[in-house]
Enzyme design. Structure first.
Site, PDB file in Angstrom:
ATOM      1  CG  ASP B 126       2.007  -5.748  -4.668  1.00 19.43           C
ATOM      2  OD1 ASP B 126       2.143  -6.097  -5.847  1.00 19.43           O
ATOM      3  OD2 ASP B 126       1.912  -6.547  -3.722  1.00 19.43           O
ATOM      4  CD  GLU B 381       7.934  17.268 -14.652  1.00 17.88           C
ATOM      5  OE1 GLU B 381       7.256  16.253 -14.372  1.00 17.88           O
ATOM      6  OE2 GLU B 381       7.749  17.943 -15.686  1.00 17.88           O
TER       7      GLU B 381
END
Lengths: 634, 634
Positions: B126, B381
């Site tokens: 998670d 990025e």
């Protein structure tokens, strides 16, 4: 130009604001997350009557000293809410603004008087959509059901490198549905004004979910030769194409000329804005009469005037107080401050029980309990930082704090930098601040992080050593409402040291013990945070050997830099070049403090997975190392 | 323990590997993105017969010097592919590994011989799912159709702070469908072995999309009192609960005891692995015979042995060569190197035309053209950096490069740090490296970034000044296969300076001009990158005034640190304290170079939006400032 219809409808028809008071509390907030399109926003602010953007400012776009920099900056241009440009940040800021509204509305609105009631609008582009931070913030916005957040996704299919087909072919609508948003598609965003109006109406009707309005547009719409091309993404059209575009759009006017009918149409916003604010002021006067306590609290939040004597809530300690990790001492401070500072709220990126950030008297800020002050950010550090920027910039008295392990500032560094740039006084509670965290190993052990933030402008990097210094760090952090603070805090227990103080912290560096006279110690030992104890121990030993030793706590380089030369000389006399520093982090930068004849003890490699004590010993972060170095330099 | 069934099935039934050669090229790759569960992987490596994890290593979990650190580290433990722990990184690494496989398969496989053919498996939790980086990487994986990437989402509903209900309620399946993945749900991951097997089979049958297998599990499954609770997330069960769990699971053995029948069952993997590799070796021998050229190239990639004389491809320049921005010079180097280095591939985060990173002789790596070498990462990025780590660690001869504006290293800093830690020789091509980028303003202008990377361990921060130095920076970056390099490159044009050289760059700092004798200049002027030109100009002026001036290019602090004391003294003689540095960035750290009597000219504030020349002048980054400072110090 593709966003012009959305911008026009928002500023001319939908948003409630007062151009002559850009800081009116109950204004609708607007964020241009696709910040490179800021000329649109400058033009709209100018048309709407904001004093901050005059015709000359538009002409001086991106020039030295202008109010119209290359990306929107709240600290330069009243009317701009946040600072955007780095993609995705604005989307997360908008989530913070909407979160702040939902929180304050839940806390202060009364059945007969809703003094907090505004929308947050954001325009984001394909670039923002690709950034992970935007997904993090959008996921949390969906979870919290921020129904008054309305995002326009300028779906123009062009980013700098060309068609988004080359890198971005996901189904954004489906993703946002998965994130718990209401999604609307406006197929013709170039000229479909009524469709945009209808979408906003629909978005407002959905009160339990944020709404994404995907507006398909043509980038550079109106430009006959460059529309729908990456060449207009970040570049000007050029004189020839501007002429062609004017002809194409049937716009016969000179550059920067606003025709009289347009001026007249927009001129009503000054009067309308004044009326909106006056009506709200009247409403608030009623509120103040009926609910004086809540009104006083609310005014502190909306004005930024902190309650007098708030700093008295901070605890103090003596060397006899039981040893404690500074992360735990931080929790004591947060809980003490939360009682006196109505605007303090925040939380952790799923590490509340490690970062020790829970406010015990409050519950969780959740979809149905937004009046609570513990925010559960989830494992979304980057989004968390930018959301806190939004909260801080919503109201000057909101003091957001957020937390994770210090090493994970790397995940949120872009947001932290924007805190510093946009003057958002966010408090970054960063625990597990060295190899002292032990077994989790080098992926979790910060090394270069202290240095990396000391090099960043307009931010306070604080590394308190014990209880008094932790309290001092909070005093500084809360007082600095236009400068963010990072508190580096230990996982491990630390003793309360003799000589530490809140006042000392405020000076950045100060003497905690000294057996010399005439400001001429044989050696100065300098420590920060968990290593101040080591410096103090080494001093004891050296004094037993007859040395005159000063121990200096160097809790914040930035604060020390701001002191007078006389004070600096009183702490670090130029004549004493025998200096040894110790810090469980990179030695980078320490030459400035210890000088070329001094020694900096630190760690210039990555950490290791082992119990903390073992790593300290193996890495030579010990009193013995300080004693040896001290003997070498003096 | 909830992941044990997935892990068991993968290592015992599904994955192809050779325990006695963890680096066998064609092995299936496995990544534990949820790295805190690493004990499971250590146990599986031990059972499977890897020499790297012995029984003693398991007993020394998270202890000094052990092969079993608190999170999986490829550089410590053969059999571990990448370094995980910071959440989400592993998911993006796995995308990089799968991307590398797809690329190499497309380049080297032949209709009669597919020497590249493996899967990449990843387990994520998670926490990973909440991280933006995982969404970025997953979006790109969907876009590129990485059909041999199979991700197991350990859907246990627990993160450190408790039930994921408090912060994470999105519909993950729907999000991944939006991202272009095939999604399968295994409802009972605790004991549903056959369901897991069937899901893997289904995933393999879908060849045009990556697959997410959501496996609903119970965290701490088997523990009668702590299962399904956050208390087992990062903590041990404790002796009492371990006993209770043993009873509950019917496991009567001593700690660390592997029963004989289990040993026997797993023992076949050593022989099977040897056979798998032998078969592949035979296949490759055939390939080499039939396709000697391709085989030679492939061997360079799979072994990391770079072609002899590769560095001769680098261009050199004279002061007469036309002025050029170092970002453009960088593109010349990349294109020259791509011809000689078969493993060089990479791209930009949607700034290829600004970063100048396109390889002109190749097309775009896309879903249907994976043999091409220009990767379009999109505005992602952070994902880009971690994907490049995966590419670099796939094969020692793969040399990934990636690019954005230098300031946006802030978005990807966590991935860059892992490059440094995990010894991935990624080349970071970071353009627009100072206020010299001009009008985009302070959000886009790096200030503290050079300092922040100089403080980071095991990374090379290079700031070349002109053509020869850019070539030198690439020579260093390519040669350093176990250390990443960051190249800070200018947007603006720069002249080629007399005295610069590739050799000089390799030493980190070197003299480019000097009119002194006997290693005793009156003053040493030190510059980097675009400011070296300013230092050289100031030197000319000072020499006209009769001074003996040395100009030093300080292109890489790390490389200079590694030189002999004699070399260091030859460049920066201890007796010469008159030193002035100039760099358009933070002065933080420069005291080390200029000493306490020297002066560091730089920028310790945020930038501004204006033309570059104007900002340089207003900020005092000028030859005049250097001359004034030089006169003050000597």
């Amino acid at each position: 130009m593709g966003c012009a219809p959305m911008g026009h409808i928002l500023y001319d028809e939908v948003m409630r604001y007062n151009p002559k008071n850009p800081y009116w509390f109950n204004r609708d907030r607007f964020v241009l997350s696709a910040g490179h399109g800021c000329m649109l926003q400058y033009a709209l602010l100018h048309l709407a009557g904001y004093d901050s953007v005059q015709e000359d400012d538009l002409k001086n776009f991106r020039q030295w000293g202008s109010k119209t920099p290359g990306h929107p900056e709240n600290f330069e241009t009243p009317g701009i809410e946040v600072t955007t440009g780095p993609l995705g940040q604005g989307m997360a800021n908008a989530v913070g603004l909407a979160l702040a509204e939902k929180h304050l509305a839940a806390r202060y609105n009364k059945p007969d008087n809703d003094i907090v009631d505004h929308y947050t609008y954001v325009i984001l582009g394909d670039g923002c959509q690709m950034e992970g931070i935007a997904n993090e913030a959008s996921s949390l916005a969906g979870h919290l059901g921020l129904g008054k957040l309305i995002a326009f996704y300028d779906d123009n299919h062009i980013s700098i490198d060309g068609d988004t087909e080359i890198a971005f072919t996901e189904n954004v609508d489906k993703r946002f549905e998965g994130l718990g948003w209401h999604v609307i598609w406006v197929k013709n965003g170039n000229t479909g004004y009524d469709d945009i109006r209808a979408a906003i109406k629909e978005a407002k009707a959905v009160t339990d979910k944020p709404t994404l309005i995907r507006v398909t547009t043509t980038i550079g719409f109106g430009s006959p030769n460059k529309a729908n091309s990456y060449s207009v993404h970040g570049s000007a059209l050029g004189a020839k194409e501007v002429d062609a575009t004017r002809k194409n759009l049937g716009w016969p006017y000179e550059p920067f000329h606003v025709p009289e009918d347009v001026k007249k149409h927009w001129s009503r916003h000054v009067a309308e804005g004044a009326t909106l604010e006056a009506e709200w002021n009247a409403k608030f006067a009623e509120y103040e009469k009926k609910y004086p306590e809540e009104a006083a609290e609310f005014k502190s939040i909306s004005s930024g005037q902190l309650p007098a004597g708030w700093e008295k809530a901070l605890p103090t300690y003596t060397p006899e107080s039981p040893a404690e990790a500074t992360r735990n001492l931080s929790q004591t401070c947060l809980n003490a401050l939360a009682k006196t500072l109505p605007g303090l709220l925040g939380g952790s990126a799923d590490l509340a029980s490690s970062n020790m950030t829970l406010l015990k008297m409050f519950g969780d800020f959740q979809k149905d309990t937004p009046e609570e002050r513990n925010v559960r950010f989830g494992v979304r550090e980057h989004g968390m930082g930018a959301i806190c920027n939004g909260i801080a910039l919503h109201s000057p008295g909101l003091i957001p704090y957020c937390a994770t392990f210090f090493v994970f500032t790397d995940y949120m560094r872009a947001a932290i930098r924007i805190s510093a740039l946009c003057e958002a006084g966010v408090i970054y509670v960063m625990t597990h601040d060295s190899i002292g965290l032990g077994e989790d190993g080098p992926t979790h052990q910060p090394i270069e992080h202290l240095a990396s933030f000391r090099a960043m402008p307009n931010i306070l990097m604080l590394r308190p050593a014990d209880g008094n210094e932790t309290a001092g760090a909070y005093k500084v952090a809360v007082a600095n409402r236009k400068r963010p603070s990072i508190l580096a805090l230990s996982r491990q227990k630390l003793p309360h040291l003799a000589g530490t103080s809140i006042d000392g912290v405020e000076k950045g560096a100060y003497i905690i013990s000294d057996n010399s006279s005439g400001n001429k110690p044989d050696v100065i030992l300098i420590g920060t945070g968990s290593e101040l104890e080591i410096a103090a121990k080494a001093a004891e030993e050296l004094r037993k050997g007859g040395k005159a030793v000063r121990v200096v706590s160097f809790v914040s380089w930035e604060l020390f830099d701001e002191q007078s030369d006389a004070y600096k000389e009183s702490v670090l006399p130029a004549a004493v070049s025998a200096r040894v520093s110790i810090e469980a982090g990179s030695t980078f930068g320490w030459e400035k403090i210890v000088g070329s004849k001094g020694k900096a003890i630190g760690i210039d490699r990555f950490g290791a997975s082992a119990p903390a004590g073992k790593i300290y010993k193996e890495f030579g972060i010990t009193a013995e190392a300080v004693i040896t170095a001290a003997k070498e330099v003096c």
